[in-house]
Design a protein around this motif. Structure first.
Motif, PDB file in Angstrom:
ATOM      1  N   HIS A 126       2.420 -87.208  68.414  1.00 55.04           N
ATOM      2  CA  HIS A 126       2.575 -86.018  67.799  1.00 55.04           C
ATOM      3  C   HIS A 126       3.684 -86.235  66.245  1.00 55.04           C
ATOM      4  CE1 HIS A 126       0.663 -83.702  70.475  1.00 55.04           C
ATOM      5  NE2 HIS A 126       1.620 -83.322  71.257  1.00 55.04           N
ATOM      6  N   ALA A 127       4.512 -87.045  66.621  1.00 57.65           N
ATOM      7  CA  ALA A 127       5.582 -87.453  65.583  1.00 57.65           C
ATOM      8  C   ALA A 127       4.947 -88.252  64.332  1.00 57.65           C
ATOM      9  CB  ALA A 127       6.859 -88.203  66.101  1.00 57.65           C
ATOM     10  N   ALA A 128       3.981 -89.162  64.733  1.00 56.84           N
ATOM     11  CA  ALA A 128       3.232 -90.035  63.909  1.00 56.84           C
ATOM     12  C   ALA A 128       2.359 -89.131  63.099  1.00 56.84           C
ATOM     13  CB  ALA A 128       2.634 -91.280  64.496  1.00 56.84           C
ATOM     14  N   THR A 129       1.719 -88.450  63.829  1.00 53.13           N
ATOM     15  CA  THR A 129       0.791 -87.387  63.163  1.00 53.13           C
ATOM     16  C   THR A 129       1.406 -86.321  62.222  1.00 53.13           C
ATOM     17  OG1 THR A 129      -0.548 -87.105  64.946  1.00 53.13           O
ATOM     18  CG2 THR A 129      -0.949 -85.601  63.469  1.00 53.13           C
ATOM     19  N   GLU A 130       2.557 -86.099  62.264  1.00 54.15           N
ATOM     20  CA  GLU A 130       3.235 -85.220  61.516  1.00 54.15           C
ATOM     21  C   GLU A 130       3.562 -86.237  60.179  1.00 54.15           C
ATOM     22  OE1 GLU A 130       3.783 -82.172  61.127  1.00 54.15           O
ATOM     23  OE2 GLU A 130       3.238 -81.471  63.268  1.00 54.15           O
ATOM     24  N   ILE A 131       4.066 -87.368  60.634  1.00 45.76           N
ATOM     25  CA  ILE A 131       4.734 -88.244  59.193  1.00 45.76           C
ATOM     26  C   ILE A 131       3.506 -88.637  58.411  1.00 45.76           C
ATOM     27  CG2 ILE A 131       5.743 -90.494  58.789  1.00 45.76           C
ATOM     28  CD1 ILE A 131       7.256 -90.108  61.623  1.00 45.76           C
ATOM     29  N   SER A 132       2.486 -88.779  58.897  1.00 43.04           N
ATOM     30  CA  SER A 132       1.188 -89.327  58.263  1.00 43.04           C
ATOM     31  C   SER A 132       0.532 -88.188  57.166  1.00 43.04           C
ATOM     32  CB  SER A 132       0.225 -90.024  59.196  1.00 43.04           C
ATOM     33  OG  SER A 132      -0.240 -89.088  60.190  1.00 43.04           O
ATOM     34  N   LEU A 133       0.928 -86.971  57.348  1.00 36.69           N
ATOM     35  CA  LEU A 133       0.350 -85.757  56.635  1.00 36.69           C
ATOM     36  C   LEU A 133      -1.063 -85.952  56.682  1.00 36.69           C
ATOM     37  CD1 LEU A 133       2.948 -86.369  53.569  1.00 36.69           C
ATOM     38  CD2 LEU A 133       3.340 -84.880  55.771  1.00 36.69           C
ATOM     39  N   LEU A 134      -1.917 -85.933  57.609  1.00 36.97           N
ATOM     40  CA  LEU A 134      -3.432 -86.149  57.605  1.00 36.97           C
ATOM     41  C   LEU A 134      -4.044 -84.839  57.559  1.00 36.97           C
ATOM     42  CD1 LEU A 134      -3.809 -89.109  59.815  1.00 36.97           C
ATOM     43  CD2 LEU A 134      -3.629 -89.091  57.552  1.00 36.97           C
ATOM     44  N   ARG A 135      -3.457 -83.771  58.059  1.00 33.38           N
ATOM     45  CA  ARG A 135      -3.963 -82.314  58.138  1.00 33.38           C
ATOM     46  C   ARG A 135      -4.169 -81.661  56.862  1.00 33.38           C
ATOM     47  NH1 ARG A 135      -0.753 -82.094  62.780  1.00 33.38           N
ATOM     48  NH2 ARG A 135       0.753 -80.638  61.893  1.00 33.38           N
ATOM     49  N   GLU A 136      -5.045 -80.959  56.554  1.00 35.94           N
ATOM     50  CA  GLU A 136      -5.484 -80.184  55.468  1.00 35.94           C
ATOM     51  C   GLU A 136      -4.388 -79.304  54.938  1.00 35.94           C
ATOM     52  OE1 GLU A 136      -7.250 -79.101  52.360  1.00 35.94           O
ATOM     53  OE2 GLU A 136      -8.231 -80.652  53.722  1.00 35.94           O
ATOM     54  N   GLU A 137      -3.416 -78.522  55.764  1.00 32.41           N
ATOM     55  CA  GLU A 137      -2.287 -77.834  55.501  1.00 32.41           C
ATOM     56  C   GLU A 137      -1.455 -78.585  54.782  1.00 32.41           C
ATOM     57  OE1 GLU A 137      -1.811 -77.940  59.956  1.00 32.41           O
ATOM     58  OE2 GLU A 137      -3.626 -77.678  58.798  1.00 32.41           O
ATOM     59  N   HIS A 138      -1.238 -79.856  55.143  1.00 26.33           N
ATOM     60  CA  HIS A 138      -0.217 -80.704  54.436  1.00 26.33           C
ATOM     61  C   HIS A 138      -0.819 -81.576  53.079  1.00 26.33           C
ATOM     62  CE1 HIS A 138       1.531 -80.671  58.608  1.00 26.33           C
ATOM     63  NE2 HIS A 138       1.710 -79.535  58.143  1.00 26.33           N
ATOM     64  N   ARG A 139      -1.997 -81.570  52.713  1.00 21.10           N
ATOM     65  CA  ARG A 139      -2.409 -82.321  51.850  1.00 21.10           C
ATOM     66  C   ARG A 139      -1.649 -82.115  50.519  1.00 21.10           C
ATOM     67  NH1 ARG A 139      -7.198 -83.441  52.510  1.00 21.10           N
ATOM     68  NH2 ARG A 139      -6.544 -83.670  54.463  1.00 21.10           N
ATOM     69  N   ALA A 140      -1.187 -80.921  50.026  1.00 14.80           N
ATOM     70  CA  ALA A 140      -0.420 -80.518  48.738  1.00 14.80           C
ATOM     71  C   ALA A 140       1.000 -81.422  49.083  1.00 14.80           C
ATOM     72  CB  ALA A 140      -0.053 -79.349  48.543  1.00 14.80           C
ATOM     73  N   GLU A 141       1.538 -81.193  50.174  1.00  8.24           N
ATOM     74  CA  GLU A 141       2.840 -82.005  50.407  1.00  8.24           C
ATOM     75  C   GLU A 141       2.715 -83.722  50.306  1.00  8.24           C
ATOM     76  OE1 GLU A 141       4.564 -81.800  54.652  1.00  8.24           O
ATOM     77  OE2 GLU A 141       5.734 -80.548  53.511  1.00  8.24           O
ATOM     78  N   ALA A 142       1.246 -83.918  50.664  1.00 12.06           N
ATOM     79  CA  ALA A 142       1.073 -85.485  50.516  1.00 12.06           C
ATOM     80  C   ALA A 142       0.956 -85.859  49.343  1.00 12.06           C
ATOM     81  CB  ALA A 142      -0.078 -85.851  51.407  1.00 12.06           C
ATOM     82  N   ARG A 143       0.462 -84.889  48.238  1.00 13.13           N
ATOM     83  CA  ARG A 143       0.507 -85.471  46.995  1.00 13.13           C
ATOM     84  C   ARG A 143       1.853 -85.435  46.327  1.00 13.13           C
ATOM     85  NH1 ARG A 143      -4.389 -82.051  47.269  1.00 13.13           N
ATOM     86  NH2 ARG A 143      -3.054 -80.178  46.761  1.00 13.13           N
ATOM     87  N   VAL A 144       2.690 -84.406  46.872  1.00 14.15           N
ATOM     88  CA  VAL A 144       4.034 -84.561  46.039  1.00 14.15           C
ATOM     89  C   VAL A 144       4.644 -85.882  46.626  1.00 14.15           C
ATOM     90  CG1 VAL A 144       6.121 -83.242  46.065  1.00 14.15           C
ATOM     91  CG2 VAL A 144       4.017 -81.945  46.009  1.00 14.15           C
ATOM     92  N   TRP A 145       4.667 -85.989  47.814  1.00 16.38           N
ATOM     93  CA  TRP A 145       5.284 -87.199  48.306  1.00 16.38           C
ATOM     94  C   TRP A 145       5.035 -88.446  47.779  1.00 16.38           C
ATOM     95  CZ3 TRP A 145       9.331 -87.815  51.538  1.00 16.38           C
ATOM     96  CH2 TRP A 145       9.436 -89.157  52.187  1.00 16.38           C
ATOM     97  N   LEU A 146       3.617 -88.851  47.585  1.00 18.44           N
ATOM     98  CA  LEU A 146       3.220 -89.834  47.009  1.00 18.44           C
ATOM     99  C   LEU A 146       3.597 -90.013  45.535  1.00 18.44           C
ATOM    100  CD1 LEU A 146      -0.212 -90.717  48.760  1.00 18.44           C
ATOM    101  CD2 LEU A 146       2.051 -91.656  49.393  1.00 18.44           C
ATOM    102  N   ALA A 147       3.692 -89.022  44.959  1.00 24.70           N
ATOM    103  CA  ALA A 147       4.272 -88.935  43.450  1.00 24.70           C
ATOM    104  C   ALA A 147       5.776 -89.295  43.507  1.00 24.70           C
ATOM    105  CB  ALA A 147       3.968 -87.453  42.869  1.00 24.70           C
TER     106      ALA A 147
END
Length: 209
Positions: A90-111
């Protein structure tokens, strides 16, 4: 006291505006003027909260880091009866931001990660966040490994953290669909518990009987 509470709320409001703009335009699009407009506050209000744009970005990065850490902790306490291995997944899944609802967060994180390569202030914040996540993963791996002497929990936590970041990138640019990335993560976690035991030490031929 009310003024202090309002100041904290306003900084968070501005941080959310920064994240929205970074998601849409990248870090270069998060100008003080545009952030003020998105947060629906005056330029003066932004400048009273943050002396410089870099200070504003550092706070915004800390804000999104806190969100991710809070989600990880929430997943760990949501089901106290879950096994350590399930909790780790569960923790690894949250950190990897793979779910659709976290896609915007992933873009911000990588920026922010990209910008941190040339910003010491952002790099300092990122390193502190990675250290927190690594500590949590190390603890979970140590609990999940049980009596497996072949695992180095800290080293495995570092590898898992790097894998999570890599999968975030691969999904974001379309190299991997989320389902395949999740499968890669699951395969890696499963392989941890199948790791071979370390080879026995070679006998010392010079040793006496």
């Amino acid at each position: 006291m009310p003024r202090q509470v309002d100041h904290v709320s306003r900084r968070r409001l501005i941080a959310e505006a920064v994240c929205d703009l970074v998601d849409e335009r990248g870090l270069e699009g998060a100008t003080l003027r545009d952030v003020a407009a998105r947060a629906q506050v005056s330029m003066g209000a932004v400048q009273r909260c943050f002396r410089t744009k870099e200070e504003m970005l550092v706070f915004a990065l800390g804000h999104i880091s806190d969100r991710i850490n809070e989600r990880v902790q929430a997943r760990l306490v949501r089901s106290p009866a879950q096994s350590p291995r399930t909790a780790l997944g569960h923790a690894a899944t949250e950190i990897s931001l793979l779910r659709e609802e976290h896609r915007a967060e992933a873009r911000v994180w990588l920026a922010f990660v990209a910008q941190a390569a040339v910003s010491e202030a952002l790099a300092t914040t990122l390193k502190a966040n990675y250290a927190t996540l690594q500590e949590a993963l190390t603890r979970l791996i140590k609990e999940a490994a049980e009596d497996s002497a072949s695992l180095d929990p800290q080293n495995e936590a570092r590898a898992l953290l790097a894998l999570a970041d890599g999968l975030t990138t691969h999904v974001l640019i379309g190299h991997l669909p989320p389902q395949e990335a999740q499968a890669v993560l699951h395969t890696h976690l499963t392989a941890l518990w199948a790791a071979p035991a370390p080879p026995p030490e070679a006998p010392n031929e010079n040793a006496g009987p």
